[in-house]
Design a protein around this motif. Structure first.
Motif, mmCIF file in Angstrom:
data_model
loop_
_atom_site.group_PDB
_atom_site.id
_atom_site.type_symbol
_atom_site.label_atom_id
_atom_site.label_comp_id
_atom_site.label_asym_id
_atom_site.label_seq_id
_atom_site.Cartn_x
_atom_site.Cartn_y
_atom_site.Cartn_z
ATOM 1 N N ARG A 1 54.497 64.180 17.556
ATOM 2 C CA ARG A 1 54.927 65.022 18.766
ATOM 3 C C ARG A 1 54.230 65.279 19.873
ATOM 4 O O ARG A 1 54.468 65.289 20.399
ATOM 5 N N LYS A 2 52.943 64.542 19.696
ATOM 6 C CA LYS A 2 51.717 65.259 20.894
ATOM 7 C C LYS A 2 52.641 62.890 21.356
ATOM 8 O O LYS A 2 52.045 63.493 22.611
ATOM 9 N N GLN A 3 52.744 62.197 20.885
ATOM 10 C CA GLN A 3 52.791 60.665 21.691
ATOM 11 C C GLN A 3 53.698 60.731 22.486
ATOM 12 O O GLN A 3 53.007 60.449 23.527
ATOM 13 N N PRO A 4 54.627 61.685 23.026
ATOM 14 C CA PRO A 4 55.666 62.099 23.981
ATOM 15 C C PRO A 4 55.027 61.828 25.126
ATOM 16 O O PRO A 4 54.568 61.099 26.721
ATOM 17 N N TRP A 5 54.142 62.941 25.265
ATOM 18 C CA TRP A 5 52.671 63.142 26.510
ATOM 19 C C TRP A 5 52.136 62.806 26.677
ATOM 20 O O TRP A 5 51.393 61.802 27.934
ATOM 21 N N ILE A 6 51.469 62.039 25.135
ATOM 22 C CA ILE A 6 50.229 60.621 25.887
ATOM 23 C C ILE A 6 50.977 59.424 26.509
ATOM 24 O O ILE A 6 50.037 59.561 27.284
ATOM 25 N N THR A 7 52.342 58.925 26.270
ATOM 26 C CA THR A 7 52.980 58.552 26.259
ATOM 27 C C THR A 7 53.216 58.296 28.040
ATOM 28 O O THR A 7 53.192 57.124 29.215
ATOM 29 N N ALA A 8 53.066 59.588 28.205
ATOM 30 C CA ALA A 8 53.595 59.962 29.734
ATOM 31 C C ALA A 8 52.241 60.180 30.158
ATOM 32 O O ALA A 8 51.793 59.612 31.943
ATOM 33 N N ALA A 9 50.954 60.334 29.847
ATOM 34 C CA ALA A 9 49.423 60.255 30.426
ATOM 35 C C ALA A 9 49.062 58.927 31.080
ATOM 36 O O ALA A 9 48.900 59.414 31.497
ATOM 37 N N PHE A 10 49.337 57.747 29.423
ATOM 38 C CA PHE A 10 49.017 56.854 30.387
ATOM 39 C C PHE A 10 49.758 56.441 32.160
ATOM 40 O O PHE A 10 48.580 55.430 32.248
ATOM 41 N N THR A 11 50.136 56.628 31.821
ATOM 42 C CA THR A 11 51.239 56.450 33.535
ATOM 43 C C THR A 11 49.942 57.109 34.762
ATOM 44 O O THR A 11 49.468 56.238 35.552
ATOM 45 N N ARG A 12 49.987 58.205 34.241
ATOM 46 C CA ARG A 12 49.336 58.939 34.996
ATOM 47 C C ARG A 12 47.592 58.051 34.683
ATOM 48 O O ARG A 12 46.619 58.412 35.977
ATOM 49 N N ALA A 13 47.112 58.208 33.721
ATOM 50 C CA ALA A 13 46.067 57.373 33.794
ATOM 51 C C ALA A 13 45.899 56.300 34.735
ATOM 52 O O ALA A 13 44.381 56.250 35.211
ATOM 53 N N GLU A 14 46.588 55.273 34.058
ATOM 54 C CA GLU A 14 47.454 54.464 35.480
ATOM 55 C C GLU A 14 46.398 54.283 36.876
ATOM 56 O O GLU A 14 46.168 53.780 37.368
ATOM 57 N N GLU A 15 47.110 55.286 36.878
ATOM 58 C CA GLU A 15 47.477 55.694 38.253
ATOM 59 C C GLU A 15 46.108 56.142 38.937
ATOM 60 O O GLU A 15 45.024 55.876 39.729
ATOM 61 N N TRP A 16 44.949 56.772 38.332
ATOM 62 C CA TRP A 16 43.734 56.908 38.328
ATOM 63 C C TRP A 16 43.253 56.129 38.236
ATOM 64 O O TRP A 16 42.144 55.641 39.263
ATOM 65 N N ALA A 17 42.904 55.405 38.181
ATOM 66 C CA ALA A 17 42.280 53.723 36.951
ATOM 67 C C ALA A 17 42.692 53.025 38.641
ATOM 68 O O ALA A 17 41.393 52.481 39.022
ATOM 69 N N ALA A 18 43.504 52.709 39.095
ATOM 70 C CA ALA A 18 43.603 52.362 40.642
ATOM 71 C C ALA A 18 43.135 52.776 41.640
ATOM 72 O O ALA A 18 42.408 52.214 42.712
ATOM 73 N N ARG A 19 43.065 54.152 41.898
ATOM 74 C CA ARG A 19 42.796 54.827 42.434
ATOM 75 C C ARG A 19 40.925 55.121 42.850
ATOM 76 O O ARG A 19 40.211 55.014 43.535
ATOM 77 N N SER A 20 40.640 54.578 41.801
ATOM 78 C CA SER A 20 39.292 55.506 41.386
ATOM 79 C C SER A 20 38.448 53.828 41.412
ATOM 80 O O SER A 20 36.863 53.966 40.952
ATOM 81 N N GLY A 21 39.534 52.856 41.122
ATOM 82 C CA GLY A 21 38.460 51.250 40.921
ATOM 83 C C GLY A 21 38.131 51.528 39.026
ATOM 84 O O GLY A 21 37.228 50.495 39.393
ATOM 85 N N TRP A 22 38.320 51.979 38.644
ATOM 86 C CA TRP A 22 38.040 51.635 36.801
ATOM 87 C C TRP A 22 37.799 50.723 36.167
ATOM 88 O O TRP A 22 39.069 50.250 37.078
ATOM 89 N N SER A 23 37.798 50.192 35.932
ATOM 90 C CA SER A 23 37.864 48.409 34.996
ATOM 91 C C SER A 23 37.092 48.880 33.924
ATOM 92 O O SER A 23 36.322 49.263 33.630
ATOM 93 N N VAL A 24 37.780 48.382 32.749
ATOM 94 C CA VAL A 24 37.262 48.548 31.291
ATOM 95 C C VAL A 24 35.988 47.396 31.399
ATOM 96 O O VAL A 24 35.232 48.260 30.530
ATOM 97 N N THR A 25 35.808 46.406 31.928
ATOM 98 C CA THR A 25 34.878 45.685 31.862
ATOM 99 C C THR A 25 33.695 46.030 32.337
ATOM 100 O O THR A 25 32.748 45.616 32.527
ATOM 101 N N THR A 26 34.040 47.490 32.585
ATOM 102 C CA THR A 26 32.100 48.310 33.783
ATOM 103 C C THR A 26 31.849 49.245 32.716
ATOM 104 O O THR A 26 31.320 49.766 32.531
ATOM 105 N N ARG A 27 32.832 49.005 31.419
ATOM 106 C CA ARG A 27 32.247 50.476 31.116
ATOM 107 C C ARG A 27 31.857 50.434 29.690
ATOM 108 O O ARG A 27 31.895 49.005 28.888
#
Length: 397
Positions: free
Chosen positions: A371-397
């Motif tokens: 039951r959590k999964q639909p929220w998490i799936t939608a959250a991935f989109t918002r997280a990707e948008e945040w990553a693009a705005r903030s310059g986040w990169s997994v290779t730097t963490r």
């Protein structure tokens, strides 16, 4: 067998704990005793020490004069390295020999004074640290070894700090007070943690499913996760592309089930399968069956392997994911996004609490997770948008 590291500073009284564990049936291997055995008269260890440092390190009876050896071997770093080159291989070989003699269902307690200093903690299923207040330790050293206060404090200061020992301690035993209280504490650790831990590893018994119960965030979760990850890395070796503390327990302030979610990234699933038995031996038992992560579009899925911690005192889920898949990156992104966006933590908390309440009588967490999964799936989109705005990169963490 279950390998338990036992350590503590000089004067902390770990011998009391070791003796009690032996009474319960533990196989106690004393590193200090081995260090003395390998240089007893007639051993090749003593012969080589004499060859390296000279006849003056012997007593008139032909035994090792430890004071004379110390004066020579600790004179400089080069001399200390020569000493270690003689002792360490022999101590390691003797330790391995004694461990190999232990039964398959044994609980082996390795009593090592310098466990922290030598970085040995990841080699054990569990580390027990015995401690006492410094003044108590100084008094004990005066009574048992005739050591003056100045020398005692200098010896204490030369060893690992309390903070360093706490960082590796799965179990902390305060031995500064009533002896009977210490023995009761050891009895409880033996019965409630060590015995069931050993059985779960030997029988490859995954942790039973539990209903979703959220708890207040524990500030010790990150340190506990790092201890577990150090053990994972010790097993995985070069197959470990990276390891991460992920999930709700990796987000400060987020209520969560008291289960650490960890991630091991390997080159491909064949590496995960090759590590199945070594990880299970180390206390992370492989869970049978097929396991998948959901895709961001909700249409496809990505295969993974799942292990769970066999330690009843520290529940762990270990997700083993291939580096050529996207799931491991999303797990790190989701964690970092929640850490950076407080309002999303609030929204996620509200969802988790509502669903946990709805499913509090369930036998396990699967319906809650679904039951959590639909929220998490939608959250991935918002997280990707945040990553693009903030310059986040997994290779730097």
């Amino acid at each position: 067998m279950l390998r338990v590291g036992l350590t503590g500073g000089i004067g902390a009284g770990k011998s009391t704990v070791a003796a009690r564990l032996a009474e319960h049936g533990a196989v106690v291997i004393d590193a200090d005793r081995i260090a003395r055995e390998v240089v007893e008269p007639g051993t090749d260890g003593l012969t080589e020490l004499v060859s390296v440092f000279g006849e003056h390190i012997l007593t008139a009876e032909g035994a090792l004069d430890r004071s004379a050896l110390a004066a020579t071997a600790f004179a400089d770093d080069a001399a200390r390295e020569r000493l270690n080159a003689v002792l360490h291989p022999r101590i390691a070989a003797r330790t391995a020999e004694l461990m190999s003699r232990a039964a398959d269902d044994a609980i082996v307690v390795h009593d090592v004074a310098l466990l922290v200093e030598n970085g040995l903690a990841p080699n054990y299923h569990l580390v027990l640290v015995v401690d006492a207040d410094e003044q108590v330790r100084v008094q004990r050293l005066a009574e048992t070894r005739g050591m003056n206060a100045e020398d005692a404090r200098a010896r204490i200061a030369a060893q690992a700090t309390t903070a360093q020992r706490r960082a590796v301690a799965d179990v902390w035993i305060d031995n500064g007070g009533d002896r009977d209280a210490v023995l009761r504490r050891v009895d409880a650790v033996w019965a409630d943690r060590l015995v069931p831990f050993e059985a779960a590893v030997r029988q490859r018994r995954p942790r039973p499913a539990q209903p979703p119960v959220l708890v207040t965030p524990d500030p010790e979760w990150p340190e506990q996760a790092e201890r577990a990850l150090a053990r994972v890395r010790a097993v995985a070796g070069e197959r470990a592309v990276r390891t991460d503390h992920i999930g709700s327990t990796a987000v400060p302030g987020l209520p969560a089930k008291d289960v650490l979610d960890l991630q091991l990234v390997v080159p491909e699933l064949a590496d995960a399968d090759a590590l199945a038995e070594p990880l299970s031996d180390a206390g992370f038992v492989r869970v049978p069956g097929e396991w998948y992560d959901h895709s961001t579009d909700g249409e496809s899925s990505w295969e993974k392997r799942v292990h769970v911690g066999a330690d009843p005192g520290r529940p762990v889920n270990l997700h083993v994911r291939p580096a050529d898949g996207p799931a491991w990156r999303l797990a790190v992104l989701f964690r970092d996004w929640l850490r950076a966006v407080p309002e999303e933590v609030v929204a996620y908390t509200q969802l988790k609490r509502r669903l946990a309440d709805d499913h509090r009588d369930d036998a396990d967490v699967r319906a809650y997770a679904d039951r959590k999964q639909p929220w998490i799936t939608a959250a991935f989109t918002r997280a990707e948008e945040w990553a693009a705005r903030s310059g986040w990169s997994v290779t730097t963490r």
